[in-house]
Design a protein around this motif. Structure first.
Motif, short mmCIF file in Angstrom:
data_model
loop_
_atom_site.label_atom_id
_atom_site.label_comp_id
_atom_site.label_asym_id
_atom_site.label_seq_id
_atom_site.Cartn_x
_atom_site.Cartn_y
_atom_site.Cartn_z
N SER A 1 6.84 6.41 0.98
CA SER A 1 7.57 7.42 1.74
C SER A 1 6.91 7.72 3.08
O SER A 1 7.60 8.03 4.05
N ILE A 2 5.58 7.63 3.15
CA ILE A 2 4.88 7.91 4.41
C ILE A 2 4.37 6.63 5.08
O ILE A 2 3.71 6.69 6.11
N ASP A 3 4.69 5.48 4.48
CA ASP A 3 4.28 4.16 4.99
C ASP A 3 2.77 4.11 5.25
O ASP A 3 2.31 3.75 6.34
N GLN A 4 2.02 4.46 4.21
CA GLN A 4 0.56 4.45 4.30
C GLN A 4 -0.01 3.72 3.09
O GLN A 4 0.24 4.15 1.98
N PRO A 5 -0.72 2.62 3.26
CA PRO A 5 -1.11 2.04 4.54
C PRO A 5 0.12 1.48 5.28
O PRO A 5 1.10 1.09 4.65
N ARG A 6 -0.01 1.49 6.57
CA ARG A 6 1.10 1.06 7.42
C ARG A 6 1.56 -0.34 7.02
O ARG A 6 0.74 -1.25 6.93
N GLY A 7 2.84 -0.45 6.75
CA GLY A 7 3.43 -1.72 6.32
C GLY A 7 3.74 -1.78 4.84
O GLY A 7 4.44 -2.68 4.38
N VAL A 8 3.26 -0.79 4.06
CA VAL A 8 3.50 -0.82 2.62
C VAL A 8 4.98 -0.62 2.30
O VAL A 8 5.50 -1.20 1.35
N ARG A 9 5.67 0.18 3.09
CA ARG A 9 7.11 0.40 2.85
C ARG A 9 7.86 -0.92 2.90
O ARG A 9 8.65 -1.25 2.01
N GLN A 10 7.61 -1.70 3.95
CA GLN A 10 8.29 -2.99 4.09
C GLN A 10 7.87 -3.97 3.00
O GLN A 10 8.71 -4.66 2.42
N ALA A 11 6.59 -4.01 2.70
CA ALA A 11 6.09 -4.95 1.69
C ALA A 11 6.69 -4.64 0.31
O ALA A 11 7.11 -5.56 -0.41
N VAL A 12 6.77 -3.36 -0.05
CA VAL A 12 7.34 -2.98 -1.34
C VAL A 12 8.84 -3.26 -1.35
O VAL A 12 9.39 -3.75 -2.34
N ALA A 13 9.52 -3.01 -0.24
CA ALA A 13 10.95 -3.30 -0.16
C ALA A 13 11.21 -4.80 -0.33
O ALA A 13 12.15 -5.19 -1.03
#
Length: 144
Positions: free
Chosen positions: A82-94
């Motif tokens: 939700s906060i994309d921390q570490p940066r890029g985790v949102r995209q990687a999980v998606a």
């Protein structure tokens, strides 16, 4: 930094489960937790008995997953995304969720990466390596 005790964590999940089952209004974090609890019917009996949950010991020797640790990891990963921390985790999980066609399955794989990162940190005495963690998730998302 918020550092709940084992008692606090187990109480939170059991009380949230009781509220969810009773159809009561949930706080946003409780709603998120209840969603993950719904995904894990194998934990419902544990969640329904607070005194037993507070007394339980989940050792590796028992061969049983600690439901409270597992659900806490789901919440941690959800918060990271939700906060994309570490940066890029949102995209990687998606990407991993799309590859597995399941956010739940993707989160379980991310848990393995998170566990490895924490284990390496404890073993080395160094802070957790967010870059290594993110790389591990990305490898899973892009591997054939």
């Amino acid at each position: 930094m918020f550092q709940p005790s084992q008692h606090d964590v187990r109480t939170f999940f059991c009380q949230t489960w009781a509220k969810h089952q009773a159809g009561e209004v949930l706080a946003p974090i409780e709603t998120l937790a209840a969603g993950w609890m719904d995904e894990h019917p194998e934990y419902h009996a544990d969640l329904a008995d607070l005194p037993a949950a507070l007394a339980a010991s989940y050792s590796v020797d028992e061969g049983r997953t600690n439901p409270f640790l597992h659900l806490s990891m789901h919440l941690s990963i959800s918060e990271q995304v939700s906060i994309d921390q570490p940066r890029g985790v949102r995209q990687a999980v998606a990407l991993l969720a799309a590859k597995r066609n399941s956010l739940h399955q993707a989160q379980h794989e991310v848990m393995e990466c998170l566990g490895e990162m924490l284990w390496a940190s404890q073993r080395s005495g160094l802070p957790p390596d967010g870059h290594a963690y993110l790389d591990a998730i990305r490898r899973r998302a892009t591997a054939d």
